[in-house]
Design a protein around this motif. Structure first.
Motif, short mmCIF file in Angstrom:
data_model
loop_
_atom_site.label_atom_id
_atom_site.label_comp_id
_atom_site.label_asym_id
_atom_site.label_seq_id
_atom_site.Cartn_x
_atom_site.Cartn_y
_atom_site.Cartn_z
N THR A 91 0.83 -1.20 0.00
CA THR A 91 0.00 0.00 0.00
C THR A 91 0.88 1.26 0.00
O THR A 91 0.79 2.11 0.88
CB THR A 91 -1.02 -0.05 1.17
N LEU A 135 -2.06 -3.70 -2.96
CA LEU A 135 -3.02 -2.64 -2.65
C LEU A 135 -4.32 -3.21 -2.11
O LEU A 135 -4.77 -4.28 -2.52
CB LEU A 135 -3.35 -1.86 -3.93
N GLN A 182 -8.34 -2.41 -2.11
CA GLN A 182 -9.23 -1.66 -3.01
C GLN A 182 -10.18 -0.72 -2.28
O GLN A 182 -10.86 0.07 -2.93
CB GLN A 182 -10.01 -2.64 -3.89
N TYR A 242 -3.87 3.73 -3.02
CA TYR A 242 -4.32 2.99 -4.20
C TYR A 242 -3.91 3.72 -5.47
O TYR A 242 -3.37 3.14 -6.41
CB TYR A 242 -5.84 2.79 -4.15
N MET A 253 -1.10 2.27 -8.17
CA MET A 253 -1.43 2.08 -9.57
C MET A 253 -0.51 2.89 -10.47
O MET A 253 -0.13 2.46 -11.56
CB MET A 253 -2.89 2.44 -9.82
N TYR A 265 2.98 1.18 -10.65
CA TYR A 265 2.86 -0.04 -11.43
C TYR A 265 2.77 0.29 -12.92
O TYR A 265 3.40 -0.37 -13.76
CB TYR A 265 1.64 -0.84 -10.99
N LEU A 283 1.21 -6.71 -9.79
CA LEU A 283 0.22 -5.93 -9.06
C LEU A 283 -0.73 -6.88 -8.34
O LEU A 283 -1.29 -7.79 -8.96
CB LEU A 283 -0.57 -5.04 -10.02
N GLU A 338 -4.12 -6.78 -5.99
CA GLU A 338 -5.23 -5.99 -5.46
C GLU A 338 -6.10 -6.87 -4.57
O GLU A 338 -6.50 -7.96 -4.98
CB GLU A 338 -6.07 -5.41 -6.60
N GLU A 358 -9.58 -7.02 -2.76
CA GLU A 358 -10.86 -6.36 -2.99
C GLU A 358 -11.52 -5.81 -1.72
O GLU A 358 -12.07 -4.71 -1.73
CB GLU A 358 -11.81 -7.33 -3.67
N HIS A 408 -6.17 0.31 3.31
CA HIS A 408 -4.76 0.64 3.56
C HIS A 408 -4.30 0.10 4.93
O HIS A 408 -3.31 -0.62 5.02
CB HIS A 408 -4.63 2.17 3.51
#
Length: 320
Positions: free
Chosen positions: A138, A248, A250, A258, A262, A265, A276, A278, A280, A284
């Protein structure tokens, strides 16, 4: 775990670190080693050491979780300075120490960082090529955050105020030390500070959940000018060549991890292995210490480091 302090010839103070060792540690072996960088306003006893440091050590890595200069148990004065350039330089100082340790494989060093530490980890990897793989949990680009939310979207006004305060302090005024978070969850609610990242940060740093003696969520205002001109991701397109992973949650908050994750990346096109992750249902601060999201993150991080750093070198022990 071993607690150590060390200094380099070009430093005027010491760095304090906890070295987390693998199970059945054998000093005659050489281990892949991971440097773990704590968040902005944090310390080595919090998520960088007590969560990710311990977990990665259990997987067979030597992990060095350290306190940034001016913070925690490390030296530097005045206290509570947040200097991005120094924070990145600290990573090189820690690696300088690591490569002198006989049980560290100097050719297999990785770095992991959380929140602002994630931004520093990614930035450090661009110029510190002893780092063979990097993970940002994060990650926050602290310069971007200072230019935006932390300055009330008035970076020039903030710089003007910092200049005036620094002159006042040079003439004998007391340092202006800003507290970054509400004193408690109750205070956060009473003052309407219930935005996700602010409230969850308070829940981590201001309650027994994450509190630690060295984790002072404070910053010397007058010494933060350079932060506003700093960019964790500058030159990423060219200089981020090592394998890189960004993890990260979401559930988005105001601190912008976030968005920053992104961005790096997307920009790190020269990375040899760009990944990457993520998650869901997580935020953080869930990734600081919550068992389920941390476990999900480690399910990706451990194979990533295995791929790029490998296992410990048992040749020395076998030869004996």
């Amino acid at each position: 775990m071993e607690s150590v302090t060390f200094r380099n010839p070009d430093m005027a103070w010491h760095i304090a670190a906890d070295i987390h060792l693998p199970p059945a540690f054998d000093a005659d072996k050489r281990y892949p080693t991971i440097v773990s960088i704590h968040p902005f306003g944090s310390c080595k006893e919090q998520t960088s050491g007590s969560v990710y440091g311990k977990a990665l050590a259990a997987q067979g890595y030597v992990v060095i979780a350290f306190d940034a200069s001016y913070q925690g148990a490390s030296g530097g004065s005045p206290r509570w300075i947040e200097s991005p350039s120094q924070r990145v330089e600290d990573v090189s100082h820690v690696i300088d120490h690591a490569v002198t340790l006989p049980f560290v494989d100097a050719d297999r060093i990785g770095v992991i960082g959380v929140c602002g530490g994630g931004g520093y980890a990614l930035n450090a990897a661009m110029t510190e090529k002893r780092i063979k793989a990097v993970v940002g949990i994060t990650p926050v680009n602290l310069g971007r955050l200072f230019r935006e939310g932390f300055s009330g979207f008035d970076p020039l006004g903030t710089l003007t105020a910092m200049a005036a305060q620094r002159s006042a302090e040079a003439r004998g005024a007391e340092l202006q030390v800003n507290e970054l978070l509400p004193a408690s969850l109750e205070a956060a609610r009473e003052n309407g500070m219930t935005e996700r990242d602010v409230y969850e940060a308070t829940d981590y740093y201001k309650t027994p959940r994450g509190q630690a003696t060295g984790g002072a969520t404070r910053m010397v205002f007058s010494h933060a000018q350079k932060t506003l001109s700093w960019d964790a991701f500058a030159f990423a397109e060219t200089l981020m060549t090592q394998p890189m992973m960004v993890v990260l949650g979401q559930k988005v908050g105001a601190f912008g991890a976030y968005r920053d994750g992104m961005e790096i990346y997307g920009r790190a096109m020269a990375s040899k292995d760009r990944q990457l992750v993520e998650l869901e249902d997580w935020s953080h601060y869930d990734l600081y210490d919550r068992e389920e999201p941390v476990g999900l993150a480690l399910e990706k991080i451990v194979p990533f480091f295995r791929k790029h750093l490998g296992e410990e070198d048992v040749s020395a022990a076998e030869a004996a």
